[in-house]
Design a protein around this motif. Sequence first.
Motif, PDB file in Angstrom:
ATOM      1  N   VAL A 136      -6.728   3.919  -7.674  1.00  0.00           N
ATOM      2  CA  VAL A 136      -6.006   3.093  -7.409  1.00  0.00           C
ATOM      3  C   VAL A 136      -4.566   4.089  -6.821  1.00  0.00           C
ATOM      4  CG1 VAL A 136      -4.532   1.798  -8.763  1.00  0.00           C
ATOM      5  CG2 VAL A 136      -6.609   1.809  -8.815  1.00  0.00           C
ATOM      6  N   ILE A 137      -4.410   5.075  -7.973  1.00  0.00           N
ATOM      7  CA  ILE A 137      -3.815   6.153  -7.193  1.00  0.00           C
ATOM      8  C   ILE A 137      -3.561   6.192  -5.005  1.00  0.00           C
ATOM      9  CG2 ILE A 137      -2.170   8.312  -7.253  1.00  0.00           C
ATOM     10  CD1 ILE A 137      -1.756   6.187  -9.388  1.00  0.00           C
ATOM     11  N   GLY A 138      -4.923   6.986  -5.308  1.00  0.00           N
ATOM     12  CA  GLY A 138      -5.007   7.213  -3.707  1.00  0.00           C
ATOM     13  C   GLY A 138      -5.105   6.210  -2.467  1.00  0.00           C
ATOM     14  N   VAL A 139      -5.478   4.554  -2.481  1.00  0.00           N
ATOM     15  CA  VAL A 139      -4.788   3.614  -1.403  1.00  0.00           C
ATOM     16  C   VAL A 139      -3.556   3.611  -1.750  1.00  0.00           C
ATOM     17  CG1 VAL A 139      -5.576   1.485  -1.259  1.00  0.00           C
ATOM     18  CG2 VAL A 139      -7.679   3.075  -1.494  1.00  0.00           C
ATOM     19  N   ASN A 140      -3.384   3.059  -3.856  1.00  0.00           N
ATOM     20  CA  ASN A 140      -1.460   1.749  -3.702  1.00  0.00           C
ATOM     21  C   ASN A 140      -0.551   3.129  -3.183  1.00  0.00           C
ATOM     22  OD1 ASN A 140      -3.300   0.699  -4.418  1.00  0.00           O
ATOM     23  ND2 ASN A 140      -2.582  -0.131  -5.902  1.00  0.00           N
ATOM     24  N   LEU A 141      -0.273   4.320  -3.627  1.00  0.00           N
ATOM     25  CA  LEU A 141       0.562   5.682  -3.477  1.00  0.00           C
ATOM     26  C   LEU A 141       0.494   6.354  -2.167  1.00  0.00           C
ATOM     27  CD1 LEU A 141       3.219   6.002  -4.719  1.00  0.00           C
ATOM     28  CD2 LEU A 141       2.073   7.411  -6.176  1.00  0.00           C
ATOM     29  N   THR A 142      -0.773   6.731  -2.546  1.00  0.00           N
ATOM     30  CA  THR A 142      -0.913   7.767  -1.439  1.00  0.00           C
ATOM     31  C   THR A 142      -1.202   7.495  -0.511  1.00  0.00           C
ATOM     32  OG1 THR A 142      -2.401   9.214  -3.146  1.00  0.00           O
ATOM     33  CG2 THR A 142      -2.449   9.389  -0.899  1.00  0.00           C
ATOM     34  N   ILE A 174       4.649  -3.491   0.444  1.00  0.00           N
ATOM     35  CA  ILE A 174       4.433  -4.314  -0.400  1.00  0.00           C
ATOM     36  C   ILE A 174       3.676  -4.060  -1.768  1.00  0.00           C
ATOM     37  CG2 ILE A 174       2.404  -6.131  -0.685  1.00  0.00           C
ATOM     38  CD1 ILE A 174       4.456  -6.280   1.425  1.00  0.00           C
ATOM     39  N   SER A 175       4.613  -3.920  -2.477  1.00  0.00           N
ATOM     40  CA  SER A 175       4.172  -3.773  -4.140  1.00  0.00           C
ATOM     41  C   SER A 175       3.922  -4.173  -5.146  1.00  0.00           C
ATOM     42  CB  SER A 175       6.026  -2.994  -4.827  1.00  0.00           C
ATOM     43  OG  SER A 175       5.498  -2.963  -5.958  1.00  0.00           O
ATOM     44  N   SER A 176       4.449  -4.451  -6.159  1.00  0.00           N
ATOM     45  CA  SER A 176       4.185  -5.641  -7.072  1.00  0.00           C
ATOM     46  C   SER A 176       5.350  -5.793  -7.830  1.00  0.00           C
ATOM     47  CB  SER A 176       2.823  -5.422  -7.959  1.00  0.00           C
ATOM     48  OG  SER A 176       2.377  -5.815  -9.058  1.00  0.00           O
ATOM     49  N   VAL A 177       5.240  -6.938  -8.094  1.00  0.00           N
ATOM     50  CA  VAL A 177       5.663  -6.832  -9.863  1.00  0.00           C
ATOM     51  C   VAL A 177       5.820  -6.366 -11.263  1.00  0.00           C
ATOM     52  CG1 VAL A 177       7.026 -10.038 -10.077  1.00  0.00           C
ATOM     53  CG2 VAL A 177       4.775  -8.930 -11.172  1.00  0.00           C
ATOM     54  N   HIS A 178       4.845  -5.703 -10.744  1.00  0.00           N
ATOM     55  CA  HIS A 178       4.158  -4.521 -11.737  1.00  0.00           C
ATOM     56  C   HIS A 178       4.384  -3.473 -11.206  1.00  0.00           C
ATOM     57  CE1 HIS A 178       2.199  -7.048 -13.920  1.00  0.00           C
ATOM     58  NE2 HIS A 178       1.162  -7.939 -13.187  1.00  0.00           N
ATOM     59  N   ASP A 179       5.529  -3.567 -10.553  1.00  0.00           N
ATOM     60  CA  ASP A 179       6.407  -2.156 -10.143  1.00  0.00           C
ATOM     61  C   ASP A 179       7.809  -1.903 -11.711  1.00  0.00           C
ATOM     62  OD1 ASP A 179       8.105  -3.262  -9.390  1.00  0.00           O
ATOM     63  OD2 ASP A 179       7.947  -3.171  -7.843  1.00  0.00           O
ATOM     64  N   ILE A 180       7.985  -2.813 -12.380  1.00  0.00           N
ATOM     65  CA  ILE A 180       8.780  -2.831 -13.092  1.00  0.00           C
ATOM     66  C   ILE A 180       7.869  -3.753 -14.432  1.00  0.00           C
ATOM     67  CG2 ILE A 180      10.748  -2.776 -12.162  1.00  0.00           C
ATOM     68  CD1 ILE A 180      11.410  -5.424 -12.647  1.00  0.00           C
ATOM     69  N   ASN A 188      -2.960   2.265 -14.423  1.00  0.00           N
ATOM     70  CA  ASN A 188      -2.879   2.451 -12.667  1.00  0.00           C
ATOM     71  C   ASN A 188      -2.819   1.936 -12.171  1.00  0.00           C
ATOM     72  OD1 ASN A 188      -5.157   1.172 -13.109  1.00  0.00           O
ATOM     73  ND2 ASN A 188      -7.304   1.812 -12.804  1.00  0.00           N
ATOM     74  N   TYR A 189      -2.496   0.823 -12.054  1.00  0.00           N
ATOM     75  CA  TYR A 189      -2.187   0.324 -10.706  1.00  0.00           C
ATOM     76  C   TYR A 189      -0.148  -0.229 -10.904  1.00  0.00           C
ATOM     77  CZ  TYR A 189      -0.871  -4.204  -7.818  1.00  0.00           C
ATOM     78  OH  TYR A 189      -0.838  -5.311  -7.365  1.00  0.00           O
ATOM     79  N   ALA A 190      -0.539  -0.317 -12.150  1.00  0.00           N
ATOM     80  CA  ALA A 190       1.389  -0.128 -12.973  1.00  0.00           C
ATOM     81  C   ALA A 190       2.483   0.726 -12.078  1.00  0.00           C
ATOM     82  CB  ALA A 190       1.315  -1.148 -13.993  1.00  0.00           C
ATOM     83  N   ALA A 191       1.213   2.074 -12.633  1.00  0.00           N
ATOM     84  CA  ALA A 191       1.948   3.362 -12.654  1.00  0.00           C
ATOM     85  C   ALA A 191       1.456   4.040 -10.770  1.00  0.00           C
ATOM     86  CB  ALA A 191       0.870   4.827 -12.648  1.00  0.00           C
ATOM     87  N   SER A 192       1.429   3.490 -10.049  1.00  0.00           N
ATOM     88  CA  SER A 192       0.971   2.558  -8.327  1.00  0.00           C
ATOM     89  C   SER A 192       2.333   2.354  -8.148  1.00  0.00           C
ATOM     90  CB  SER A 192      -0.378   2.458  -8.314  1.00  0.00           C
ATOM     91  OG  SER A 192      -0.731   1.315  -8.176  1.00  0.00           O
ATOM     92  N   LYS A 193       2.219   1.038  -8.364  1.00  0.00           N
ATOM     93  CA  LYS A 193       3.882   0.166  -8.175  1.00  0.00           C
ATOM     94  C   LYS A 193       5.040   0.886  -8.814  1.00  0.00           C
ATOM     95  CE  LYS A 193       0.627  -2.292  -5.965  1.00  0.00           C
ATOM     96  NZ  LYS A 193       0.834  -2.770  -4.362  1.00  0.00           N
TER      97      LYS A 193
END
Length: 291
Positions: A136-142, A174-180, A188-193
């Motif tokens: 998740v970190i690899g695709v969504n953030l890296t 493209i982020s997500s409401v889960h960035d806050i 993992n998803y919330a941390a990436s966003k």
Amino acid sequence: MDEKTTPPAVDETLPPVVMPSCPIDRKLRGQKALVTGASSGIGRGIAIGLGHAGADVAVNYLSGDEEAQAIVAEVKRCGDNKAFAYRADVSKEDEVRAMFAAVEAELGGIDIVVNNAGLQKDAAFDEMTLAQWNTVIGVNLTGQFLCSREAVRLFKRVGVKPGVSCSAGKILCISSVHDIIPWAGHVNYAASKGGVAMMMKSIAQEVAPWRIRVNAISPGAIRTPINMEAWSTPQAYAELMKLVPYKRIGEVDDIVRAAVWLASDESDYITGATLYVDGGMTLYPGFETGG
Ligand code: BGC
């Protein structure tokens, strides 16, 4: 409750919003865009929307050759745009670099990069494997880091092209409401966003003097395959609506319209901004009645 405080009944029979009909205002004519993760969901919609708005589009995907080709055909439907599909894993540095070289060669430049590729690998926190975390970190953030870095390198090298756009380039994360909004079971998803949110702002601050704009869209619950469980049964949909003050699920089109605008010169003075397209999901819906 009296008339003034009773919300109107919601007509759930309304048909889902459809893709923008062709042709919408072709405000991106002459521009070239790369959309990652564009073979389904929000990425698919954005690729088609940018195309219908006049841009040439590179459709990045990892799986789904046929879907990607269908999107290429749809992008081209409204005009004389170029479009092509390119398979690459955005979490791999060499693949991202090769993709940018190929897109620049094929389209003759890049003006808009939409960092959309993203996925979920959900698990209770104490059961989450390192592989689930890393994927998740690899695709969504890296992945967003690697694509943004190549975009900035290219935008700095080429600079502003008068007559094409007032800026040297636009990056849309493209982020997500889960960035806050914290999200139990999806750490993992919330941390990436959350990472995407601060990465986006920091890049925006650093590259603004080069006239490069970097912004984010944070979607709420949008009707796509990624969250089918949350909307595909009446019970699930009713539960979901408790989290959405606007009382309807978001459609891909809601994101597409915002993306086309943020990629266009109409938003030229906007950089480092996150646009929440979420029907109010970030408005602490629990406080509608409590507190
Ligand atoms: C997630 C969806 C979820 C939505 C709202 C999105 O970022 O990918 O699965 O429905 O946030 O919680």
